[in-house]
Design a protein around this motif. Structure first.
Motif, PDB file in Angstrom:
ATOM      1  N   GLU A  64      57.312  41.662 -99.096  1.00  0.00           N
ATOM      2  CA  GLU A  64      58.391  40.859 -99.296  1.00  0.00           C
ATOM      3  C   GLU A  64      58.667  40.418 -97.659  1.00  0.00           C
ATOM      4  O   GLU A  64      59.183  40.757 -97.129  1.00  0.00           O
ATOM      5  CB  GLU A  64      60.273  41.901 -99.435  1.00  0.00           C
ATOM      6  N   LEU A  65      59.229  39.461 -97.814  1.00  0.00           N
ATOM      7  CA  LEU A  65      59.367  38.111 -96.683  1.00  0.00           C
ATOM      8  C   LEU A  65      60.377  38.141 -96.466  1.00  0.00           C
ATOM      9  O   LEU A  65      60.772  36.881 -97.216  1.00  0.00           O
ATOM     10  CB  LEU A  65      58.185  37.078 -96.362  1.00  0.00           C
ATOM     11  N   SER A  66      60.822  37.285 -94.912  1.00  0.00           N
ATOM     12  CA  SER A  66      61.849  37.209 -94.289  1.00  0.00           C
ATOM     13  C   SER A  66      62.646  37.456 -95.835  1.00  0.00           C
ATOM     14  O   SER A  66      63.841  37.168 -95.567  1.00  0.00           O
ATOM     15  CB  SER A  66      61.984  36.210 -94.503  1.00  0.00           C
ATOM     16  N   TYR A  67      63.002  39.341 -95.443  1.00  0.00           N
ATOM     17  CA  TYR A  67      63.734  39.706 -97.098  1.00  0.00           C
ATOM     18  C   TYR A  67      65.046  40.440 -95.791  1.00  0.00           C
ATOM     19  O   TYR A  67      65.217  40.820 -95.054  1.00  0.00           O
ATOM     20  CB  TYR A  67      63.448  40.988 -97.393  1.00  0.00           C
ATOM     21  N   PRO A  68      66.128  39.167 -96.064  1.00  0.00           N
ATOM     22  CA  PRO A  68      67.835  39.585 -95.960  1.00  0.00           C
ATOM     23  C   PRO A  68      68.271  41.277 -95.900  1.00  0.00           C
ATOM     24  O   PRO A  68      68.167  41.380 -97.806  1.00  0.00           O
ATOM     25  CB  PRO A  68      68.710  38.763 -95.900  1.00  0.00           C
ATOM     26  N   ALA A  89      61.153  40.344 -88.984  1.00  0.00           N
ATOM     27  CA  ALA A  89      60.913  39.419 -88.903  1.00  0.00           C
ATOM     28  C   ALA A  89      62.083  38.141 -88.748  1.00  0.00           C
ATOM     29  O   ALA A  89      62.728  38.112 -88.612  1.00  0.00           O
ATOM     30  CB  ALA A  89      60.467  38.576 -90.783  1.00  0.00           C
ATOM     31  N   ASP A  90      61.694  37.003 -88.600  1.00  0.00           N
ATOM     32  CA  ASP A  90      62.651  35.356 -88.593  1.00  0.00           C
ATOM     33  C   ASP A  90      63.458  35.756 -87.406  1.00  0.00           C
ATOM     34  O   ASP A  90      62.935  36.120 -85.907  1.00  0.00           O
ATOM     35  CB  ASP A  90      63.428  35.110 -90.080  1.00  0.00           C
ATOM     36  N   THR A  91      65.009  35.827 -87.600  1.00  0.00           N
ATOM     37  CA  THR A  91      65.519  35.796 -86.129  1.00  0.00           C
ATOM     38  C   THR A  91      66.213  36.941 -86.007  1.00  0.00           C
ATOM     39  O   THR A  91      66.503  37.449 -84.728  1.00  0.00           O
ATOM     40  CB  THR A  91      67.173  35.358 -86.722  1.00  0.00           C
ATOM     41  N   LYS A 117      73.443  41.370 -90.543  1.00  0.00           N
ATOM     42  CA  LYS A 117      72.175  41.017 -91.089  1.00  0.00           C
ATOM     43  C   LYS A 117      71.342  41.164 -90.970  1.00  0.00           C
ATOM     44  O   LYS A 117      70.773  40.394 -89.055  1.00  0.00           O
ATOM     45  CB  LYS A 117      72.597  39.588 -91.972  1.00  0.00           C
ATOM     46  N   VAL A 118      69.603  41.710 -90.837  1.00  0.00           N
ATOM     47  CA  VAL A 118      68.363  41.832 -90.618  1.00  0.00           C
ATOM     48  C   VAL A 118      67.745  41.112 -91.541  1.00  0.00           C
ATOM     49  O   VAL A 118      67.680  41.829 -93.141  1.00  0.00           O
ATOM     50  CB  VAL A 118      68.211  43.555 -89.995  1.00  0.00           C
ATOM     51  N   TYR A 119      67.253  40.386 -91.178  1.00  0.00           N
ATOM     52  CA  TYR A 119      65.442  39.860 -91.740  1.00  0.00           C
ATOM     53  C   TYR A 119      64.339  41.048 -91.375  1.00  0.00           C
ATOM     54  O   TYR A 119      63.848  41.350 -90.739  1.00  0.00           O
ATOM     55  CB  TYR A 119      64.706  38.286 -91.680  1.00  0.00           C
ATOM     56  N   VAL A 120      63.498  40.917 -92.890  1.00  0.00           N
ATOM     57  CA  VAL A 120      62.424  42.054 -92.530  1.00  0.00           C
ATOM     58  C   VAL A 120      61.356  42.080 -93.144  1.00  0.00           C
ATOM     59  O   VAL A 120      61.905  40.724 -94.341  1.00  0.00           O
ATOM     60  CB  VAL A 120      62.715  43.439 -93.021  1.00  0.00           C
ATOM     61  N   ASP A 121      59.634  42.024 -92.327  1.00  0.00           N
ATOM     62  CA  ASP A 121      59.121  41.635 -93.355  1.00  0.00           C
ATOM     63  C   ASP A 121      58.635  43.472 -94.347  1.00  0.00           C
ATOM     64  O   ASP A 121      58.767  44.305 -93.299  1.00  0.00           O
ATOM     65  CB  ASP A 121      57.679  41.416 -93.108  1.00  0.00           C
ATOM     66  N   MET A 122      58.171  43.294 -95.957  1.00  0.00           N
ATOM     67  CA  MET A 122      58.538  44.709 -96.391  1.00  0.00           C
ATOM     68  C   MET A 122      57.422  45.333 -97.139  1.00  0.00           C
ATOM     69  O   MET A 122      57.961  44.274 -97.880  1.00  0.00           O
ATOM     70  CB  MET A 122      60.190  44.527 -96.784  1.00  0.00           C
ATOM     71  N   VAL A 123      56.733  45.673 -97.566  1.00  0.00           N
ATOM     72  CA  VAL A 123      55.481  46.458 -98.206  1.00  0.00           C
ATOM     73  C   VAL A 123      56.318  47.674 -99.188  1.00  0.00           C
ATOM     74  O   VAL A 123      57.573  48.298 -98.754  1.00  0.00           O
ATOM     75  CB  VAL A 123      54.511  47.021 -97.382  1.00  0.00           C
ATOM     76  N   VAL A 124      56.423  46.877-100.483  1.00  0.00           N
ATOM     77  CA  VAL A 124      57.304  47.495-102.114  1.00  0.00           C
ATOM     78  C   VAL A 124      56.711  48.443-102.411  1.00  0.00           C
ATOM     79  O   VAL A 124      55.792  47.798-102.616  1.00  0.00           O
ATOM     80  CB  VAL A 124      58.466  46.654-102.157  1.00  0.00           C
ATOM     81  N   ALA A 125      57.059  49.602-102.871  1.00  0.00           N
ATOM     82  CA  ALA A 125      56.354  50.051-103.985  1.00  0.00           C
ATOM     83  C   ALA A 125      56.642  49.985-105.329  1.00  0.00           C
ATOM     84  O   ALA A 125      57.715  50.369-105.809  1.00  0.00           O
ATOM     85  CB  ALA A 125      56.082  51.968-104.001  1.00  0.00           C
ATOM     86  N   LEU A 126      55.585  49.616-106.230  1.00  0.00           N
ATOM     87  CA  LEU A 126      56.417  48.831-107.571  1.00  0.00           C
ATOM     88  C   LEU A 126      55.181  49.342-108.369  1.00  0.00           C
ATOM     89  O   LEU A 126      54.642  50.384-108.199  1.00  0.00           O
ATOM     90  CB  LEU A 126      55.363  47.683-107.769  1.00  0.00           C
ATOM     91  N   PRO A 127      56.677  49.818-109.762  1.00  0.00           N
ATOM     92  CA  PRO A 127      56.198  50.631-110.379  1.00  0.00           C
ATOM     93  C   PRO A 127      54.520  49.922-111.376  1.00  0.00           C
ATOM     94  O   PRO A 127      54.433  49.153-111.060  1.00  0.00           O
ATOM     95  CB  PRO A 127      57.215  50.243-112.064  1.00  0.00           C
ATOM     96  N   PHE A 128      54.502  51.290-111.856  1.00  0.00           N
ATOM     97  CA  PHE A 128      53.074  50.794-111.812  1.00  0.00           C
ATOM     98  C   PHE A 128      52.753  49.774-112.885  1.00  0.00           C
ATOM     99  O   PHE A 128      51.907  48.484-112.403  1.00  0.00           O
ATOM    100  CB  PHE A 128      52.408  51.926-113.075  1.00  0.00           C
ATOM    101  N   GLU A 129      53.579  49.562-113.627  1.00  0.00           N
ATOM    102  CA  GLU A 129      53.635  48.607-115.225  1.00  0.00           C
ATOM    103  C   GLU A 129      54.072  47.173-114.423  1.00  0.00           C
ATOM    104  O   GLU A 129      54.002  46.133-115.301  1.00  0.00           O
ATOM    105  CB  GLU A 129      54.414  48.418-116.315  1.00  0.00           C
ATOM    106  N   GLN A 130      54.749  46.785-112.999  1.00  0.00           N
ATOM    107  CA  GLN A 130      55.021  45.874-112.627  1.00  0.00           C
ATOM    108  C   GLN A 130      53.717  45.651-111.588  1.00  0.00           C
ATOM    109  O   GLN A 130      54.201  43.926-111.171  1.00  0.00           O
ATOM    110  CB  GLN A 130      56.500  46.293-111.463  1.00  0.00           C
TER     111      GLN A 130
END
Length: 162
Positions: A64-68, A89-91, A117-130
């Protein structure tokens, strides 16, 4: 084992049954049956562990890029439970924030109270089916190889996953 084909992405059940098949164990008709089958329960655990490990690298499909993220009423930034890695990330890139226990901690101010508010680049764990089909297959085969180690001769495990 449930039917898989190129047009139908692998399910977690398919992956567990692939793992069970790799050691010659009885396959299960559903994931709810894993609690009565020690091999199936172990396979599901190995699949989950391997999925988290592979996803933690960060791929195009799980970033997720620039996730608020808005602060909670007490000013803390609580990260989503499926957050594996995060950086500002970003500002917000100028802020020295790190993940500590699922909350962002300001290392410069020595506080969890960020207050904005903070903007982040985030690596997320997704369910197997996603996951994309290729990622599911890679994770399932990697998990099957790990699962088979110690249960069948290592040469057979290598041939299976090759």
């Amino acid at each position: 084992m449930t039917t898989t084909s190129e047009s139908v992405p692998m399910t977690a059940l398919d992956a567990v049954n692939l793992m069970l098949d790799s050691i010659g164990s009885v396959m299960v008709p559903s994931l709810s049956d894993t609690d009565t089958n020690p091999d199936a329960e172990s396979a599901l655990g190995k699949l989950s562990y391997t999925s988290r490990e592979v996803q933690a690298r960060g791929w195009h499909w799980n970033k997720e890029l620039s996730y608020p993220i808005d602060p909670s009423p007490d000013g803390e930034i609580v990260l989503p439970q499926n957050c594996l890695r995060v950086e500002t990330a970003d500002t917000s890139v100028w802020m020295d924030l790190v993940d500590r226990g699922g909350r962002l901690y300001d290392r410069a101010k020595h506080t969890f109270a960020i207050g904005e508010k903070v903007y982040v680049d985030m690596v997320v764990a997704l369910p197997f089916e996603q996951l994309p089909a290729a990622a599911r297959w890679y994770i399932a085969v990697k998990a099957a190889r790990r699962f088979a180690v110690g249960k069948i001769p290592s040469e057979a495990a290598y041939r299976f996953s090759k």
